[in-house]
Write a protein that holds these residues in place. Structure first.
Motif, PDB file in Angstrom:
ATOM      1  N   MET A 207     -18.146   3.444  11.870  1.00  0.00           N
ATOM      2  CA  MET A 207     -17.526   2.124  11.915  1.00  0.00           C
ATOM      3  C   MET A 207     -16.149   2.151  12.569  1.00  0.00           C
ATOM      4  O   MET A 207     -15.789   1.254  13.328  1.00  0.00           O
ATOM      5  CB  MET A 207     -17.437   1.553  10.506  1.00  0.00           C
ATOM      6  CG  MET A 207     -18.787   1.144   9.922  1.00  0.00           C
ATOM      7  SD  MET A 207     -19.650  -0.138  10.878  1.00  0.00           S
ATOM      8  CE  MET A 207     -18.835  -1.612  10.277  1.00  0.00           C
ATOM      9  N   ILE A 208     -15.363   3.194  12.282  1.00  0.00           N
ATOM     10  CA  ILE A 208     -14.041   3.246  12.915  1.00  0.00           C
ATOM     11  C   ILE A 208     -14.184   3.534  14.412  1.00  0.00           C
ATOM     12  O   ILE A 208     -13.451   2.996  15.241  1.00  0.00           O
ATOM     13  CB  ILE A 208     -13.137   4.291  12.215  1.00  0.00           C
ATOM     14  CG1 ILE A 208     -11.688   4.067  12.636  1.00  0.00           C
ATOM     15  CG2 ILE A 208     -13.574   5.723  12.518  1.00  0.00           C
ATOM     16  CD1 ILE A 208     -10.696   4.844  11.801  1.00  0.00           C
ATOM     17  N   ALA A 209     -15.157   4.376  14.785  1.00  0.00           N
ATOM     18  CA  ALA A 209     -15.390   4.654  16.201  1.00  0.00           C
ATOM     19  C   ALA A 209     -15.867   3.403  16.933  1.00  0.00           C
ATOM     20  O   ALA A 209     -15.412   3.099  18.046  1.00  0.00           O
ATOM     21  CB  ALA A 209     -16.413   5.776  16.350  1.00  0.00           C
ATOM     22  N   LEU A 210     -16.780   2.656  16.315  1.00  0.00           N
ATOM     23  CA  LEU A 210     -17.291   1.438  16.953  1.00  0.00           C
ATOM     24  C   LEU A 210     -16.226   0.362  17.053  1.00  0.00           C
ATOM     25  O   LEU A 210     -16.256  -0.467  17.968  1.00  0.00           O
ATOM     26  CB  LEU A 210     -18.494   0.911  16.172  1.00  0.00           C
ATOM     27  CG  LEU A 210     -19.821   1.618  16.446  1.00  0.00           C
ATOM     28  CD1 LEU A 210     -20.913   1.019  15.586  1.00  0.00           C
ATOM     29  CD2 LEU A 210     -20.206   1.521  17.906  1.00  0.00           C
ATOM     30  N   ALA A 324     -19.035  -2.795  -0.429  1.00  0.00           N
ATOM     31  CA  ALA A 324     -19.007  -1.820   0.665  1.00  0.00           C
ATOM     32  C   ALA A 324     -18.786  -2.510   2.003  1.00  0.00           C
ATOM     33  O   ALA A 324     -18.114  -1.957   2.892  1.00  0.00           O
ATOM     34  CB  ALA A 324     -20.308  -1.021   0.685  1.00  0.00           C
ATOM     35  N   SER A 325     -19.329  -3.705   2.165  1.00  0.00           N
ATOM     36  CA  SER A 325     -19.185  -4.411   3.442  1.00  0.00           C
ATOM     37  C   SER A 325     -17.718  -4.691   3.748  1.00  0.00           C
ATOM     38  O   SER A 325     -17.280  -4.582   4.893  1.00  0.00           O
ATOM     39  CB  SER A 325     -19.986  -5.718   3.426  1.00  0.00           C
ATOM     40  OG  SER A 325     -19.453  -6.633   2.479  1.00  0.00           O
ATOM     41  N   GLY A 326     -16.936  -5.049   2.713  1.00  0.00           N
ATOM     42  CA  GLY A 326     -15.511  -5.284   2.926  1.00  0.00           C
ATOM     43  C   GLY A 326     -14.795  -4.028   3.367  1.00  0.00           C
ATOM     44  O   GLY A 326     -13.934  -4.059   4.264  1.00  0.00           O
ATOM     45  N   GLY A 327     -15.141  -2.891   2.762  1.00  0.00           N
ATOM     46  CA  GLY A 327     -14.531  -1.636   3.154  1.00  0.00           C
ATOM     47  C   GLY A 327     -14.901  -1.225   4.565  1.00  0.00           C
ATOM     48  O   GLY A 327     -14.055  -0.745   5.337  1.00  0.00           O
ATOM     49  N   LEU A 328     -16.157  -1.422   4.933  1.00  0.00           N
ATOM     50  CA  LEU A 328     -16.606  -1.066   6.281  1.00  0.00           C
ATOM     51  C   LEU A 328     -15.916  -1.916   7.342  1.00  0.00           C
ATOM     52  O   LEU A 328     -15.545  -1.410   8.415  1.00  0.00           O
ATOM     53  CB  LEU A 328     -18.128  -1.221   6.380  1.00  0.00           C
ATOM     54  CG  LEU A 328     -18.967  -0.210   5.599  1.00  0.00           C
ATOM     55  CD1 LEU A 328     -20.435  -0.604   5.625  1.00  0.00           C
ATOM     56  CD2 LEU A 328     -18.788   1.203   6.147  1.00  0.00           C
ATOM     57  N   ILE A 329     -15.750  -3.200   7.062  1.00  0.00           N
ATOM     58  CA  ILE A 329     -15.082  -4.079   8.023  1.00  0.00           C
ATOM     59  C   ILE A 329     -13.614  -3.692   8.183  1.00  0.00           C
ATOM     60  O   ILE A 329     -13.055  -3.729   9.284  1.00  0.00           O
ATOM     61  CB  ILE A 329     -15.232  -5.547   7.598  1.00  0.00           C
ATOM     62  CG1 ILE A 329     -16.663  -6.012   7.875  1.00  0.00           C
ATOM     63  CG2 ILE A 329     -14.238  -6.443   8.313  1.00  0.00           C
ATOM     64  CD1 ILE A 329     -16.931  -7.444   7.512  1.00  0.00           C
ATOM     65  N   PHE A 330     -12.973  -3.297   7.073  1.00  0.00           N
ATOM     66  CA  PHE A 330     -11.574  -2.869   7.152  1.00  0.00           C
ATOM     67  C   PHE A 330     -11.443  -1.621   8.021  1.00  0.00           C
ATOM     68  O   PHE A 330     -10.570  -1.532   8.884  1.00  0.00           O
ATOM     69  CB  PHE A 330     -11.038  -2.598   5.748  1.00  0.00           C
ATOM     70  CG  PHE A 330      -9.605  -2.133   5.737  1.00  0.00           C
ATOM     71  CD1 PHE A 330      -8.575  -3.027   5.960  1.00  0.00           C
ATOM     72  CD2 PHE A 330      -9.294  -0.794   5.517  1.00  0.00           C
ATOM     73  CE1 PHE A 330      -7.247  -2.606   5.963  1.00  0.00           C
ATOM     74  CE2 PHE A 330      -7.978  -0.357   5.521  1.00  0.00           C
ATOM     75  CZ  PHE A 330      -6.949  -1.267   5.742  1.00  0.00           C
ATOM     76  N   ILE A 331     -12.335  -0.646   7.815  1.00  0.00           N
ATOM     77  CA  ILE A 331     -12.325   0.574   8.620  1.00  0.00           C
ATOM     78  C   ILE A 331     -12.561   0.234  10.094  1.00  0.00           C
ATOM     79  O   ILE A 331     -11.888   0.749  10.993  1.00  0.00           O
ATOM     80  CB  ILE A 331     -13.401   1.556   8.123  1.00  0.00           C
ATOM     81  CG1 ILE A 331     -13.044   2.078   6.733  1.00  0.00           C
ATOM     82  CG2 ILE A 331     -13.573   2.721   9.085  1.00  0.00           C
ATOM     83  CD1 ILE A 331     -14.152   2.888   6.086  1.00  0.00           C
ATOM     84  N   ASN A 332     -13.524  -0.635  10.347  1.00  0.00           N
ATOM     85  CA  ASN A 332     -13.811  -1.053  11.712  1.00  0.00           C
ATOM     86  C   ASN A 332     -12.598  -1.720  12.349  1.00  0.00           C
ATOM     87  O   ASN A 332     -12.307  -1.502  13.536  1.00  0.00           O
ATOM     88  CB  ASN A 332     -15.008  -2.011  11.694  1.00  0.00           C
ATOM     89  CG  ASN A 332     -15.451  -2.419  13.084  1.00  0.00           C
ATOM     90  OD1 ASN A 332     -15.115  -3.483  13.570  1.00  0.00           O
ATOM     91  ND2 ASN A 332     -16.236  -1.568  13.725  1.00  0.00           N
ATOM     92  N   GLY A 333     -11.877  -2.504  11.558  1.00  0.00           N
ATOM     93  CA  GLY A 333     -10.683  -3.178  12.068  1.00  0.00           C
ATOM     94  C   GLY A 333      -9.588  -2.212  12.478  1.00  0.00           C
ATOM     95  O   GLY A 333      -8.890  -2.435  13.480  1.00  0.00           O
TER      96      GLY A 333
END
Length: 424
Positions: A207-210, A324-333
């Protein structure tokens, strides 16, 4: 699908107009900044600012909605977007554009949260999956159509900034006049990042890479095109092909993800993107070949976003998926904020080719890490995994939570069907 359109067409129409406005300003600034003599690094800061604002909006917009309501937030943010769009050509300075991008990123994040809450409230469980898919199609179609507006006038003038401002203003009319009563809003608290990492290291790294890949494509592709010497129609088509690829390949990749080890699919998709990015680096410049590369890179990177969410869900209990979705979006951001800055730095060192060099390095890194993770634990059985739900990388936490609901509903229906078949 007809039932979904009948219920949600004002919202979908408004969102498409909003995405046209958003798609125009991203590409237009890349072209206009080069014409104004902005350095590559200055443009990378401008482009990164959008994702900083977007991440801030994803955290603060829910609280604004709870305090003053959906309608007021929606109208206020829309007015700010429209105002900033016409401010860009009036104040052509890097600091002003950076501030404007922060504001627009914040506002679009809040608009997405509000609109997606309405969408979720307007549909039933039976059609939620179709509504989510149609919403994603509308988003991508809006960005693709936006690129066609770039050929209507000279990018150095005012007209191309006024058109998206008008479209954004018009977009709120069908939504605010026709939308159902405002829904109750309850935002799930994100899962702690440490727990998310323990659950799925590959999901977190992916997610952070994307985030970096998506922000580079959305923010710096037009800068790359300008530095490469493309004219405006060529840049517009180049950008449109990137998003078209993401739309076309979303569903074939999603179909495969429900029928094989998702880590293997992640590896293959990332490898295709990485190899495609090598083509402009090893060969001489060819615009036609570049369009094929753009289609493959966009077509691989966008589905990977949904694929990493689905893969992470495979290791979660149903009740933990929304958090988990909130955490994934934060990492992606976080990755999205860094993406344009790193790309701009590399392009400043090696020239326009730094754009595809960055993308290839990130995608090759994903391949290596995915292969490594396959040696660390066994994959869940395909029969035990849930369904892939397509989500745009620009979606807010609300849309991702809706996708999670669809994922859970589908998985439970499959379990009930399997149990009934075993009992019968």
């Amino acid at each position: 699908m007809i039932q979904v359109l009948r219920t949600t067409w004002p919202l979908l129409l408004g969102m498409m107009l909003l995405m046209v406005g958003n798609g125009v300003q991203g590409t237009l600034l890349g072209i206009r900044g080069a014409e104004a003599g902005f350095s590559t690094f200055a443009m990378s800061v401008v482009m990164s600012a959008y994702f900083l604002g977007f991440l801030g909006g994803s955290r603060l917009a829910p609280e604004l909605i709870r305090r003053v309501g959906h309608v007021r937030v929606f109208a206020a943010l829309g007015s700010l977007i429209s105002a900033v769009l016409v401010m860009y050509p009036a104040l052509t300075e890097p600091w002003a554009w950076t501030l404007g991008r922060v504001i627009i990123g914040f506002c679009f994040s809040g608009v997405y949260v509000t609109a997606e809450s309405w969408l979720n409230n307007a549909v039933t469980n039976e059609i939620r999956g179709k509504a989510l898919s149609l919403y994603m199609i509308v988003q991508m179609a809006g960005i693709v159509c936006a690129q066609g507006l770039l050929i209507l006038d000279d990018p150095t003038g005012f007209v191309l900034f006024i058109i998206p401002s008008v479209l954004v203003s018009i977009a709120f009319a069908p939504i605010l006049l026709s939308v159902n009563p405002t829904p109750a809003f309850d935002n799930t608290k994100p899962m702690k990042l440490s727990k998310l990492w323990e659950t799925s290291p590959l999901g977190c790294v992916g997610m952070i890479a994307l985030g970096g890949v998506f922000s580079a494509l959305f923010g710096m592709a037009a800068v790359y095109g300008t530095l490469q010497g493309m004219n405006v129609p060529q840049i517009a088509l180049f950008m449109a092909v990137i998003y078209t690829g993401g739309l076309v390949l979303q569903y074939p990749i999603g179909w495969l993800s429900d029928r094989m080890d998702r880590r293997m699919l992640i590896t293959v998709v990332a490898l295709v993107a990485a190899l495609a990015c090598l083509v402009p680096l090893v060969g001489s410049y060819n615009y036609s070949v570049l369009l094929v590369v753009a289609f493959l890179v966009g077509g691989c990177s966008n589905p990977l976003y949904s694929l990493f969410i689905a893969y992470t869900n495979d290791f979660l209990e149903y009740e933990d998926m929304a958090a988990a979705s909130g955490g994934l979006i934060f990492i992606n951001g976080l990755g999205a904020i860094a993406g344009p800055l790193v790309v701009g730095w590399i392009m400043g060192l090696v020239g326009p080719s730094g754009f595809f060099l960055f993308l290839s390095l990130i995608c090759f890194g994903l391949v290596v890490y995915a292969v490594y993770r396959m040696t660390q634990r066994a994959a869940p059985s395909v029969d035990e995994t849930g369904s892939y739900a397509p989500v745009s990388a620009s979606a807010s936490v609300v849309a991702v939570e809706v996708a999670q609901e669809y994922y859970i509903d589908t998985a439970q229906e499959e379990e009930e069907a399997a149990a009934a078949e075993a009992a019968g």
